[in-house]
Write an enzyme that holds these catalytic residues in place. Sequence first.
Site, short mmCIF file in Angstrom:
data_model
loop_
_atom_site.label_atom_id
_atom_site.label_comp_id
_atom_site.label_asym_id
_atom_site.label_seq_id
_atom_site.Cartn_x
_atom_site.Cartn_y
_atom_site.Cartn_z
N ASN A 9 18.24 1.24 5.49
CA ASN A 9 18.10 2.57 4.86
C ASN A 9 17.24 3.56 5.65
OD1 ASN A 9 17.69 0.51 2.10
ND2 ASN A 9 19.49 1.81 2.28
N LYS A 57 10.61 2.37 0.95
CA LYS A 57 10.62 2.90 2.32
C LYS A 57 9.24 3.34 2.80
CE LYS A 57 14.50 1.70 1.30
NZ LYS A 57 14.78 0.30 1.55
N GLU A 116 25.05 1.26 1.03
CA GLU A 116 25.81 0.20 0.38
C GLU A 116 26.75 0.74 -0.69
OE1 GLU A 116 22.55 0.21 0.97
OE2 GLU A 116 21.34 -0.01 -0.83
C1 SAM Z 1 16.52 -2.37 -1.70
S1 SAM Z 1 15.92 -3.63 -2.72
C2 SAM Z 1 16.11 -5.07 -1.73
C3 SAM Z 1 17.54 -5.47 -1.58
C4 SAM Z 1 17.71 -6.82 -0.94
N1 SAM Z 1 17.05 -6.92 0.33
C5 SAM Z 1 19.19 -7.12 -0.75
O1 SAM Z 1 19.77 -6.56 0.18
O2 SAM Z 1 19.74 -7.89 -1.52
C6 SAM Z 1 14.18 -3.36 -2.63
C7 SAM Z 1 13.35 -4.36 -3.40
O3 SAM Z 1 12.03 -4.33 -2.87
C8 SAM Z 1 11.10 -4.52 -3.92
N2 SAM Z 1 9.84 -3.96 -3.43
C9 SAM Z 1 9.58 -2.66 -3.17
N3 SAM Z 1 8.37 -2.51 -2.64
C10 SAM Z 1 7.83 -3.75 -2.56
C11 SAM Z 1 6.58 -4.25 -2.10
N4 SAM Z 1 5.64 -3.45 -1.59
N5 SAM Z 1 6.36 -5.57 -2.18
C12 SAM Z 1 7.31 -6.40 -2.68
N6 SAM Z 1 8.51 -5.98 -3.12
C13 SAM Z 1 8.76 -4.68 -3.07
C14 SAM Z 1 11.73 -3.79 -5.10
O4 SAM Z 1 11.24 -4.27 -6.32
C15 SAM Z 1 13.22 -4.07 -4.90
O5 SAM Z 1 13.61 -5.21 -5.61
#
Ligand code: SAM
Length: 338
Positions: A294, A268, A323
Amino acid sequence: MDQSLEQEPGSQEGSIQPFCFRHHQSSAPQLKRNGKKLKYAKESFVELTSPPAQSDYFCSLRQCLKILEIGISIALMLESSSAPLFIVFILLFILLLFVVLIRKNGTAALIWNEIIREKVTNFIMNQSKEQRILNFVLQNAVRGDPRSVVDTIDKYCSQKEWAMNVGNEKGLILDKTVEEVNPSVALELGSYCGYSAVRIARLLKAGARLLTVEFNPEFAAIARQMIEFAGVQDKVKLLEGPSQEIIPQLKKKYEVDTLDFVFLDHWKDRYTPDTILLQECNLLRKGSVLLADNVIFPGAPDFLTYVRKSPHFQCTNYPSHLEYMQVEDAMEKAVFLG
Ligand SMILES: C[S@@+](CC[C@H](N)C(=O)[O-])C[C@H]1O[C@@H](n2cnc3c(N)ncnc32)[C@H](O)[C@@H]1O
């Protein structure tokens, strides 16, 4: 035209439920959630009183205090008669308090699901939760059928182990937005296991593409297999690396002119800097739509302030739930005005 979505009262996560679409007059829109009136600011519907996640917290805290009060009275009665019974009672009581907290409070639920339960299961099974989700899909979903893949992930995560996919309730808001925008080029920040990538890809028109960014190599590998199993690999390109490094490469390396749709669903604290980066890299055009997940829980207050105060965005808030849980959450749509 902006629309606001409200879930039908009593509808459940995990099954596809109809949503009630409400058209709001831009002059004085009012939206009800759980019988409570929501106030609005600009084009965004925001609760100006206590934020939902917090009201949930206080509600569960009040319930816990009530149980505590009853518990102390019974414990005092038992203490004089039998010490072992007293200890058993205290332990049961702590367990009950914990269960109430997990059901009602998002932070407690995440600590239980993501830290305690997941780590213990991983240790026992010598396998990650994400691998278990993929295995469940490989064994139970229909290959080449994205809807079946999405439904199977929802089934696993609502019945067996919680996971941070966008889920079905907010997934319906995501679907509706993708259908409205009908993007040629879409970007997703945060692929995780590929749930939302499959969900978005199945709605893309012929020739359209989704670029999805994931910096965790293990999640990226799972997402690739999920996307391939769902049969949407021709429409989706998974870019492995941090969003802040990938975004500046989109134009030259990935031949993106501008993005029609961006789904923000990574950590976030990256929502605002990455939105600014998208603007600085000239990746947004008039009418580009950002959809952020979120924004209430875990929450993205900086992002909400940024887009709602910016003259470059027109915002709409879609109240929903975290979720696979009863915890209140929301998605924010921000349309770039140029
Ligand atoms: C909430 S999950 C995503 C869920 C997915 N969008 C879904 O609904 O199926 C967040 C993901 O973002 C990745 N993430 C977080 N910060 C990131 C960044 N700066 N660059 C790339 N990936 C990132 C995390 O590793 C995690 O797998």
